[in-house]
Design an enzyme around this catalytic site. Sequence first.
Site, PDB file in Angstrom:
ATOM      1  N   THR A  50       0.822  -1.220   0.000  1.00 23.72           N
ATOM      2  CA  THR A  50       0.000   0.000   0.000  1.00 23.72           C
ATOM      3  C   THR A  50       0.850   1.262   0.000  1.00 23.72           C
ATOM      4  O   THR A  50       0.367   2.324  -0.365  1.00 23.72           O
ATOM      5  CB  THR A  50      -0.931   0.027   1.222  1.00 23.72           C
ATOM      6  N   ASP A 332       7.121  11.316  12.136  1.00 29.93           N
ATOM      7  CA  ASP A 332       7.854  10.081  11.869  1.00 29.93           C
ATOM      8  C   ASP A 332       8.954  10.317  10.842  1.00 29.93           C
ATOM      9  O   ASP A 332       9.303  11.458  10.536  1.00 29.93           O
ATOM     10  CB  ASP A 332       6.893   8.984  11.414  1.00 29.93           C
ATOM     11  N   ASP A 336       4.949  12.279   7.762  1.00 33.47           N
ATOM     12  CA  ASP A 336       3.511  12.254   7.478  1.00 33.47           C
ATOM     13  C   ASP A 336       2.666  11.782   8.663  1.00 33.47           C
ATOM     14  O   ASP A 336       1.441  11.914   8.642  1.00 33.47           O
ATOM     15  CB  ASP A 336       3.200  11.428   6.221  1.00 33.47           C
ATOM     16  N   GLU A 424      -6.286   7.787  10.421  1.00 36.56           N
ATOM     17  CA  GLU A 424      -6.173   6.351  10.684  1.00 36.56           C
ATOM     18  C   GLU A 424      -5.581   6.128  12.063  1.00 36.56           C
ATOM     19  O   GLU A 424      -4.933   7.023  12.624  1.00 36.56           O
ATOM     20  CB  GLU A 424      -5.319   5.684   9.602  1.00 36.56           C
ATOM     21  N   SER A 426      -3.139   4.501  12.979  1.00 37.16           N
ATOM     22  CA  SER A 426      -1.677   4.408  13.003  1.00 37.16           C
ATOM     23  C   SER A 426      -1.011   5.777  12.959  1.00 37.16           C
ATOM     24  O   SER A 426       0.004   5.968  12.324  1.00 37.16           O
ATOM     25  CB  SER A 426      -1.192   3.537  11.839  1.00 37.16           C
ATOM     26  N   LYS A 437      -1.152  11.981   4.123  1.00 37.45           N
ATOM     27  CA  LYS A 437      -1.296  12.379   5.514  1.00 37.45           C
ATOM     28  C   LYS A 437      -0.192  13.356   5.854  1.00 37.45           C
ATOM     29  O   LYS A 437       0.854  13.390   5.201  1.00 37.45           O
ATOM     30  CB  LYS A 437      -1.295  11.176   6.449  1.00 37.45           C
TER      31      LYS A 437
END
Length: 499
Positions: A50, A332, A336, A424, A426, A437
């Site tokens: 993905t 991170d 994002d 999301e 995560s 994101k």
Amino acid sequence: MTALPTTMNHRHFCAIVSILLSIITYASSLSVPSSTIIKTTPYQDQRPGTSGLRKKTRVWMSDDMYLSNFIQSYLTVLASRTSSSKPLSILVASDGRYHSEDAIRQISMICGANPSIISNVKVPRWGVQSTPSCSAYLRDQRNDCSAGIILTASHNPGGPDGDFGIKFNGIRGEPVDESFTEAVWEESKRLTSVNIIDSSSCPEIDLAAEPGTKFTVGGCEVEVVDPYEAYVDVLKDFFDFDVIKKFAEDGNKILFDGMHGAGGPFGKRVLGEILGFNDDCFMRCDTRPDFGGCHPDPNLTYGKELVERMGLDGKGMKTGKGEDFCLGAANDGDGDRNLICGNGVFVTPSDSLAIIADRWSDITSVGPLKGVARSMPSSGAVDVVAENNGIRNFITPTGWKFFGNLMDSEVMGGENFSPFLCGEESFGTGSSHIREKDGLWAVLAWLSILSKSPGKTVSDIVASHWGKYGRHYYARYDYEECGSEGANGMMDHLRGMVG
């Protein structure tokens, strides 16, 4: 030799000569100096997930053809899917992880040997650009860029023993869809040759050069570009920077952890240089190839120092009085994702999404929220907000590309859902300002909420939200370094159970 017709005058003769010279010049431009066609053996394991193709760094480094095959396969598919009759301009950027500089040079050499497909390669200064910034750059028509190759493995560790990855984005700044990545995989399984410029004739691409510096690599031009401008412009259009700047001037302090990833320099540029937060508000904001030895995943486990300084333990529980920061946040590896916490309170990604949706009018003036979406594993916190406010709500599979489809619904002949908010479990949050994101965007959203909530803390805002909508509980478990065979077997078992 046949004589020229006697009726031809001097003017006609000059015109014919001019045309012939143009043809010769054009043909010369298509010839690639020192281009080599290398025979290769196709690989069977280059199927993107993905978020692109991720492998151990040493897999990419141990065999130059591994990267070359994948990029040549990508260029072949890109050429087959473009409607342009002219060669394209593409962005090649990285999150700064180990092997990125060598990969940028190698990709440039392959592009330079494929001049019928690529005419220009844009690379950010220092080679580093956060994924959200890459999306903004591709969307900005001033940059005339049709596609992007982003060298990132997101929140995975870096270094020679870490991970390296390549993902592809389209002209709207969106991750390419599954039909594209599947086509790349199919091409990679039958590829027999790669076009590449001989390294001995390739100039040294100075990634430290000033933006605007250009290098000729085979049949294409490699240009160093400013990685900040397009992204900062998008953020300024979305948020009221004057309000946030006043919040900083009033003495409010934040703690921002860049985790030595690509988001660090962007955080310092926007939060520090533009909005005025002091230098002591930033930690680990210099990009490092191995992320300083840390795991650049902004969660309670790997954001340990930030979490402790905010008065929290590894489970998000209050430990006592934290340091004097009104907001703690982390990005991170590629900038994002985000972690949000206040003094003594951890804001789950699902609660953060719901609160941003509920406080939308305090965040931006781009217009009322038309649509929201969450990934299936996220809690239903945002569902309640959407229902209460009459906002269209969607639940999608995991993968940001599914949110992108909703953002671009109108382009595909559907309904217009923008402004659109999505997230999301995560630690990913974003909106229709770009098609990825955006960790820094989430930080600015919370700063906007705090700026419009005088005297209120993050803890107050979260408690107020729970009092209005109720509290949603859920748990996320991360299983790391799992073998793909066992993981695929588990998924096959689950599919069999559900029919």
